[in-house]
Design a protein around this motif. Structure first.
Motif, PDB file in Angstrom:
ATOM      1  N   PRO A   1       7.726   8.200  -3.756  1.00 44.34           N
ATOM      2  CA  PRO A   1       7.458   7.122  -2.900  1.00 44.34           C
ATOM      3  C   PRO A   1       6.693   6.888  -3.175  1.00 44.34           C
ATOM      4  N   VAL A   2       6.535   5.011  -3.080  1.00 44.46           N
ATOM      5  CA  VAL A   2       5.051   4.736  -3.471  1.00 44.46           C
ATOM      6  C   VAL A   2       4.790   3.935  -2.395  1.00 44.46           C
ATOM      7  N   ASP A   3       3.943   3.903  -1.798  1.00 40.64           N
ATOM      8  CA  ASP A   3       3.737   3.076  -0.524  1.00 40.64           C
ATOM      9  C   ASP A   3       2.313   2.201  -0.675  1.00 40.64           C
ATOM     10  N   ILE A   4       2.817   0.591  -0.459  1.00 43.80           N
ATOM     11  CA  ILE A   4       2.203  -0.168  -0.956  1.00 43.80           C
ATOM     12  C   ILE A   4       1.168   0.285   0.723  1.00 43.80           C
ATOM     13  N   MET A   5      -0.224  -0.101   0.722  1.00 42.84           N
ATOM     14  CA  MET A   5      -0.530   0.274   1.736  1.00 42.84           C
ATOM     15  C   MET A   5      -0.734  -0.688   2.993  1.00 42.84           C
TER      16      MET A   5
END
Length: 333
Positions: free
Chosen positions: A117-121
């Motif tokens: 997972p990659v989270d664009i905060m």
């Protein structure tokens, strides 16, 4: 090399030698092994305080950026050591391929960051974290999703930077966790200015470092740092394929629970190179007053600029910090 100015709070273009530093020493681990295995090996030395849901703060790069930490290294690390980890990023302040969440997600696919997972905060707004004892800020706006994580692993490609002089762990969280519209503007731009990059030199380093302090304090006791000293262009990874050619030799990987110690050790190892090898990167650091990052972290109580270097390639040999650079860099001779 600039002459050190002893006046506190100045000298961002001046390297402070070991004998002029004071205070306690932190532990910094070192390996020459620039590989997926080397990264895992050194990560194990600083992973104990990473508990619960772990965010991995990594610069994932502009499309096809040539100098970022190799994706297979990070993929192996996540698989073997952080199976529940999430890469965390924020959108850029400048327009481009990471300016909006939608474009950012496409760039992540282009660069192969699809194995976890990659989270664009800042995809869903911001949160203001307090800045204790700041000169410029009492709070800094971060991507709101930062609150979803219990721990933060700061995985940094150490290199030069056109504004910051160098990009280490301080910049990775100071700029990299600030949201793309409010927080980054607070760091880069004087309110009302038509020049979005008008803040520079000492003031810029201090603003960026106060932002980093907000992140470090938020995760206090649950944050660790790794700097990868490889493909160290004078350009940041935000310049992508337009980055200046790499002329600085690779050195290795450093790790610590102390943000100042790991960035200071990284800078020290660059300065320890031969003049012809260090010239470009040192000139970039000093001309942008980037060394103010180090002295301001010290003033803010973020860590120690003295350290003991633990050479994990040689049976955890503890090298006296003042002699460390002489003992680890000779393989470039």
């Amino acid at each position: 090399m600039a002459i050190h100015n002893p006046v506190p709070g100045t000298g961002g273009d001046c390297y402070i030698p070991w004998e002029e530093r004071s205070g306690e020493e932190s532990l910094v681990y070192f390996t020459r092994d620039l590989s997926a295995e080397g990264l895992q090996k050194i990560f194990r030395r600083i992973k104990e305080n990473l508990t619960g849901r772990v965010g991995i703060k990594l610069h994932t790069g502009e499309p096809h950026g040539p100098n970022i930490i190799p994706r297979p290294w990070v993929e192996a690390l996540v698989k073997e050591e952080l199976p529940g980890g999430t890469i965390v990023e924020t959108n850029t302040y400048y327009e481009g391929d990471r300016y909006t969440t939608e474009r950012h997600l496409e760039t992540l696919k282009v660069n192969g960051w699809t194995f976890c997972p990659v989270d664009i905060m800042d995809a869903e707004g911001t949160v203001a974290l307090p800045v204790e004892d700041g000169k410029w800020f009492s709070e800094m706006h971060m991507g709101s999703h930062i609150l979803n994580y219990d721990s933060l692993f700061v995985l940094t490609h150490f290199k030069g930077h056109t504004k910051g002089g160098f990009g280490g762990s301080d910049k990775n969280i100071g700029i990299g966790c600030a949201d793309g519209r409010i927080g980054k503007a607070m760091i880069h731009t004087t309110p009302g200015s038509e020049d979005m990059w008008d803040i520079s030199d000492e003031e810029f380093m201090e603003r960026m470092t106060e932002s980093a302090k907000a992140v470090a304090d938020h995760f206090r006791g649950h944050i660790s740092y790794v700097n990868v000293l490889r493909n160290m262009s004078v350009s940041c990874d935000c310049e992508g394929v337009a980055a200046e050619p790499v002329v600085t030799p690779n050195i290795g990987i450093l790790a610590s629970a102390d943000i100042l110690a790991v960035d200071q050790a990284s800078v020290d190892l660059v300065y320890a190179l031969k003049e012809k090898d260090r010239h470009a990167l040192v000139e970039r650091m000093e001309s942008r007053h980037g060394l103010r990052q180090l002295s301001y972290m010290k003033e803010l109580g973020m860590g120690n600029n003295k350290y003991r270097l633990i050479d994990i390639d040689n049976g955890d040999q503890a090298i006296q910090a003042k002699d460390a650079v002489k003992d680890v860099v000779p393989f470039h001779e």
